[in-house]
Write an enzyme that holds these catalytic residues in place. Structure first.
Site, short mmCIF file in Angstrom:
data_model
loop_
_atom_site.label_atom_id
_atom_site.label_comp_id
_atom_site.label_asym_id
_atom_site.label_seq_id
_atom_site.Cartn_x
_atom_site.Cartn_y
_atom_site.Cartn_z
N ASP A 337 0.85 -1.18 0.00
CA ASP A 337 0.00 0.00 0.00
C ASP A 337 0.89 1.23 0.00
OD1 ASP A 337 0.69 0.12 2.65
OD2 ASP A 337 -1.31 0.61 3.34
N SER A 409 -13.89 6.77 6.69
CA SER A 409 -13.81 5.33 6.40
C SER A 409 -13.22 5.15 5.01
CB SER A 409 -15.19 4.68 6.48
OG SER A 409 -15.85 4.76 5.24
N ALA A 410 -12.56 4.03 4.83
CA ALA A 410 -11.90 3.77 3.55
C ALA A 410 -12.93 3.59 2.44
CB ALA A 410 -11.00 2.54 3.67
N THR A 412 -16.06 5.31 2.23
CA THR A 412 -16.61 6.61 1.81
C THR A 412 -15.50 7.55 1.38
OG1 THR A 412 -16.45 7.47 4.05
CG2 THR A 412 -18.51 6.38 3.45
N MET A 414 -14.32 9.91 2.95
CA MET A 414 -14.50 11.27 3.46
C MET A 414 -14.78 11.21 4.96
SD MET A 414 -17.63 12.68 1.15
CE MET A 414 -19.08 11.75 1.54
N SER A 415 -14.71 12.39 5.56
CA SER A 415 -15.12 12.53 6.95
C SER A 415 -15.73 13.92 7.09
CB SER A 415 -13.91 12.36 7.88
OG SER A 415 -12.91 13.30 7.55
N1 LIG Z 1 -9.05 11.60 7.76
C1 LIG Z 1 -9.48 11.69 6.51
N2 LIG Z 1 -10.60 12.40 6.26
C2 LIG Z 1 -11.05 12.48 5.01
N3 LIG Z 1 -10.49 11.92 3.95
C3 LIG Z 1 -9.39 11.19 4.15
C4 LIG Z 1 -8.83 11.05 5.43
N4 LIG Z 1 -7.72 10.27 5.33
C5 LIG Z 1 -7.62 9.96 4.03
N5 LIG Z 1 -8.59 10.50 3.30
C6 LIG Z 1 -8.84 10.37 1.87
O1 LIG Z 1 -9.31 9.06 1.60
C7 LIG Z 1 -8.47 8.42 0.67
C8 LIG Z 1 -8.43 6.94 0.93
O2 LIG Z 1 -7.78 6.67 2.16
P1 LIG Z 1 -7.22 5.22 2.47
O3 LIG Z 1 -6.67 5.23 3.84
O4 LIG Z 1 -8.23 4.22 2.08
O5 LIG Z 1 -6.08 5.07 1.43
P2 LIG Z 1 -4.67 5.79 1.39
O6 LIG Z 1 -4.28 6.10 2.80
O7 LIG Z 1 -4.69 6.91 0.44
O8 LIG Z 1 -3.78 4.76 0.73
P3 LIG Z 1 -3.18 3.45 1.36
O9 LIG Z 1 -4.16 2.40 0.98
O10 LIG Z 1 -1.88 3.38 0.67
O11 LIG Z 1 -3.07 3.67 2.84
C9 LIG Z 1 -7.16 9.14 0.81
O12 LIG Z 1 -6.39 9.06 -0.34
C10 LIG Z 1 -7.59 10.56 1.07
O13 LIG Z 1 -7.91 11.20 -0.14
#
Ligand SMILES: Nc1ncnc2c1ncn2[C@@H]1O[C@H](COP(=O)(O)OP(=O)(O)OP(=O)(O)O)[C@@H](O)[C@H]1O
Ligand SMILES: [K+]
Ligand SMILES: [Mg+2]
Length: 725
Positions: A337, A409-410, A412, A414-415
């Site tokens: 990742d 959450s991964a 959505t 968004m937060s």
């Molecule tokens: N705390 C947060 N609040 C809102 N959006 C977020 C937050 N953290 C991450 N994101 C957004 O959500 C996306 C997906 O996050 P996720 O943790 O699933 O993957 P990642 O961290 O980008 O990649 P990896 O899978 O390599 O960890 C991020 O790329 C970012 O755009």
């Protein structure tokens, strides 16, 4: 409760500076002596039968012991002693391999001090410290799901996840690494291990271990090899060796009528120690059998497996199954990742970029408001940046009335926060997150993201940053984007070289990330991976692994997040970072205590080394046995068929000394090869076919030549033993 994100976070991936237990090329004789009692204990047939080849040797040794007692001779006793030594040497190989983990197990036991835990009663997330009760309980009585508080100077009473707070933790008890590590709630660095010590601050930990099944307990069992199970490959090889043993058993048995017939036919031939009118003696038959069956690999097989595991432990990797180590040796694809694996992982907000008509301060305010309850490192860094640059106050989430926080959450991506003002004004909702997700949300609420937002997002992505779009929706109006937050993350140093090395080993590297395709491409190019998958949900990661596994290809994956857990479980080699969440550590089949994702290169090397060592020693063993056949048979029958003398190229002293020499050689070669079995055959990145042909030559040819020389030398010595004809 945010403790600020300014603390210096150590870079994951500093290699452990463990004491070097590997030792040089030679085996320490002291180690052999120390392991001798264990080796003798392993003579018990109830344990030895698991090793069919050595079990047959033991039965043979019992048989010759009976014969030697009934009809004593120097020859019979010499053979008997060396047959017993053969079994002891084999057991010694295994005992020495096991012994290497014992010291480490002892050190780990020390970390298991019984502490008293401070358990929280009636605690819920975000609660003020005076709102709940605490009680003291002995650590072993903690149950799954209990919540405890640990303060500076205290030992963490059990394995769990940090649910509130951030602290520096001394994990040297399990990792041997003295530099403290940061453990914090929310992100992918939340797991803590019982027996480690909190150095600063205060954390609330939710216990994830069942009583008596702690990580340290499992580690101890692992380094001691207590519940080591044979891998499918080992079982298959054992069956092959057992089959070979049966074939040679039949071959030796059929030798008897041939010998009786020959002796009768060549009536003038004199009796020798090996063949009389009654045929080949029992002692000689057993000796022949033992020389012909694959004793060398039979003796070393288990030690090779244990040593492979041990080599991983020395690199601070705990493999929960031997099968995973073997799979690592055959891996075709490696999935990593992005955040925290290829990059440093402490993505920090660096800038608030407003769209036209909005000020940077307004973006910062909305971003901060929506991040107050966001316990991820990203969320915390946004709060801190807004405070530092715009003087916005850190607001306790509890102080804002009627606020409902929407956690990240991964799925959505968004937060945010939903606010209902007290004065019955319009409700306000703020969202921040991945550009695609937030823009979709804006459209769903009647808005139209401007072109400008797209440009800002592309710009940040183009340089490998993570853009978070901030948007707001006020009741009765259409939603609108306010601006973009630039999250910066840095690619770890030396990644390109490591991925180049992987390519030479024939392994394809694929980066998977939840981030957008542009950011993903920028980081993928900089890090030098072969391929990438962007905007991946946990399901996408799982699907990708399944696709890669089609056609029997083996897939390795490293990860640390709860969202990685399904993929870690599906991968053939799933390496969880020790810093990660408990879910990730449970799902994978290896844990890297150093939390260094590029450790997979070493894991693959060790796996390959294990497979190559096993292959090389099997080749050597079988070649060896064939050579012994040609050494003994001509010597035995030369007395009967003088014409066979032409084949008797080794010119051994007598049939008796030829057989005894072969038996002695057969036993000594086990001892001689223990260091190689434990250390492993040297491995350099090269194609599998090249390695195979090289090893076939080296160990096949060596296996044929070495016994000729060895047996001749032993024969030259033992002919002087009185009583050997
Ligand atoms: N705390 C947060 N609040 C809102 N959006 C977020 C937050 N953290 C991450 N994101 C957004 O959500 C996306 C997906 O996050 P996720 O943790 O699933 O993957 P990642 O961290 O980008 O990649 P990896 O899978 O390599 O960890 C991020 O790329 C970012 O755009
Ligand atoms: K043998
Ligand atoms: Mg992530």
């Amino acid at each position: 409760m945010t403790s600020g994100g300014t603390s210096e976070q150590p870079v994951a991936g500093t290699p452990a500076t463990h004491g070097n237990r590997v030792g040089g090329g030679l085996l320490d004789p002291k180690q052999l002596i120390r392991s001798l009692p264990d080796a003798l204990r392993k003579l018990d047939p109830r344990t030895l039968w698991r090793n069919p080849v050595m079990f047959i040797v033991e039965i043979g040794a019992v048989f010759t012991t009976v014969l030697a007692v009934a009809d004593p001779s120097v020859f019979a006793w010499a053979i008997t002693v060396w047959l017993w030594l053969t079994v002891v040497f084999a057991n010694l190989a295994e005992a020495v391999a096991e012994g290497r983990g014992k010291a480490q197990a002892a050190a780990l036991r020390k970390a298991k001090t019984d502490t008293v835990a401070t358990r929280l009663v009636g605690w819920t997330p975000g609660m003020a410290p005076n709102a709940y009760r605490t009680e003291d309980v002995p650590a072993p009585q903690l149950k799954l799901g209990d919540v405890v508080v640990v303060e500076a100077g205290q030992i963490i009473p059990g394995d769990g996840d940090v649910v509130e707070g951030i602290a520096s933790v001394d994990e040297s008890a399990i990792t041997g690494e003295s530099a403290p590590v940061i453990r914090e709630s929310g992100g992918d660095r939340s797991a803590v291990t019982g027996g480690t010590k909190v150095l600063s601050d205060r954390i609330i930990v939710k216990i994830t271990q069942k009583p008596g099944e702690s990580f340290i307990d499992r580690m101890i069992a692992l380094v001691e090899g207590a519940n080591r199970q044979k891998t499918p490959n080992e079982i298959a090889l054992n069956i092959l060796l057992a089959a070979l043993t049966i074939i040679f058993l039949l071959a030796v048995v059929t030798l008897q009528p041939l010998a009786i017939f020959s002796k009768g036919y060549q009536a003038a031939a004199p009796d020798t120690g090996a063949i009389t009118d009654a045929g080949v003696t029992g002692v000689v038959l057993v000796s022949l059998l033992v020389c012909l069956i694959p004793t060398t690999i039979g003796a070393l097989l288990s030690a090779i497996g244990i040593a492979g595991m041990d080599r991983l432990v020395q690199r601070n990797v705990l493999a929960m199954s031997g099968r995973a180590v073997e799979a690592a040796g055959d891996v075709n694809t490696l999935l990593l990742d992005k955040t925290g694996t290829i990059t440093l992982g402490n993505r920090q907000a660096s800038e608030f970029l407003p769209v036209e008509g909005v000020t940077a301060s307004e973006v910062a305010d909305a971003a901060q408001l929506s991040s107050l309850a966001d316990e991820t490192p990203e969320g915390r860094s946004i709060v801190v940046l807004a405070k530092n640059e715009f003087g916005l106050r850190e607001r306790e989430p509890g102080l804002i009335p009627h606020a409902t926080f929407v956690p990240f959450s991964a799925q959505t991506r968004m937060s945010g926060v939903d606010l209902t003002p007290e004065d019955a004004g319009p409700a306000q909702r703020i969202r921040k997150g991945a550009a695609a997700a937030v823009m979709k949300w804006v459209r769903e609420h009647g808005g139209h993201p401007t072109e400008q937002v797209g440009q800002m997002v592309d710009e940040i992505s183009g340089i490998g940053g993570t853009p978070l779009v901030v948007a707001e929706h006020i009741e009765g109006q259409v939603a609108r984007t306010l601006g973009v937050i630039h999250l910066k993350d840095i690619v770890k140093t030396g990644m390109k070289e490591r991925f180049d090395e992987m390519r030479r080993m024939g392994i394809r590297t694929v980066m998977i990330t939840g981030d957008n395709p542009r950011t993903a491409r920028a980081i993928a190019d900089e890090a030098g991976v072969d391929d990438f998958l962007a905007e991946a949900t946990p399901e996408d990661k799982l699907a990708l692994i399944k696709k890669e596994q089609e056609g029997g290809r083996l897939v390795a994956m490293t990860g640390d997040g709860t969202n990685d857990a399904p993929a870690l479980a599906q991968a053939d080699v799933g390496v969880a970072m020790n810093t990660g969440t408990s879910a990730a550590k449970e799902a994978g089949n290896m844990v890297d205590l150093d939390s260094d994702p590029t450790k997979l290169i070493e894991i693959v090397e060790i796996g390959k080394q294990l497979l190559i060592t096993r292959g090389a020693l099997t080749t050597f063993s079988i070649a060896n046995d064939i050579a012994k056949y040609f050494a003994i048979i001509p010597a035995m029958f030369a007395g009967i068929y003088p014409s066979l003398d032409a084949l008797n190229i080794m010119r051994l002293h007598s049939p008796e000394s030829a057989i005894l020499s072969a038996v002695i050689f057969n036993a000594l070669i086990i001892i001689a090869l223990i260091p190689l079995a434990l250390r492993g055959v040297r491995y350099r990145p090269a194609s599998a076919s090249k390695l195979l042909s090289r090893n076939l030559w080296l160990y096949g040819l060596g296996g044929i030549v070495v016994p000729f020389i060895g047996i001749k030398l032993i024969d030259l010595l033992i002919q002087f033993i009185p009583g050997i004809s």
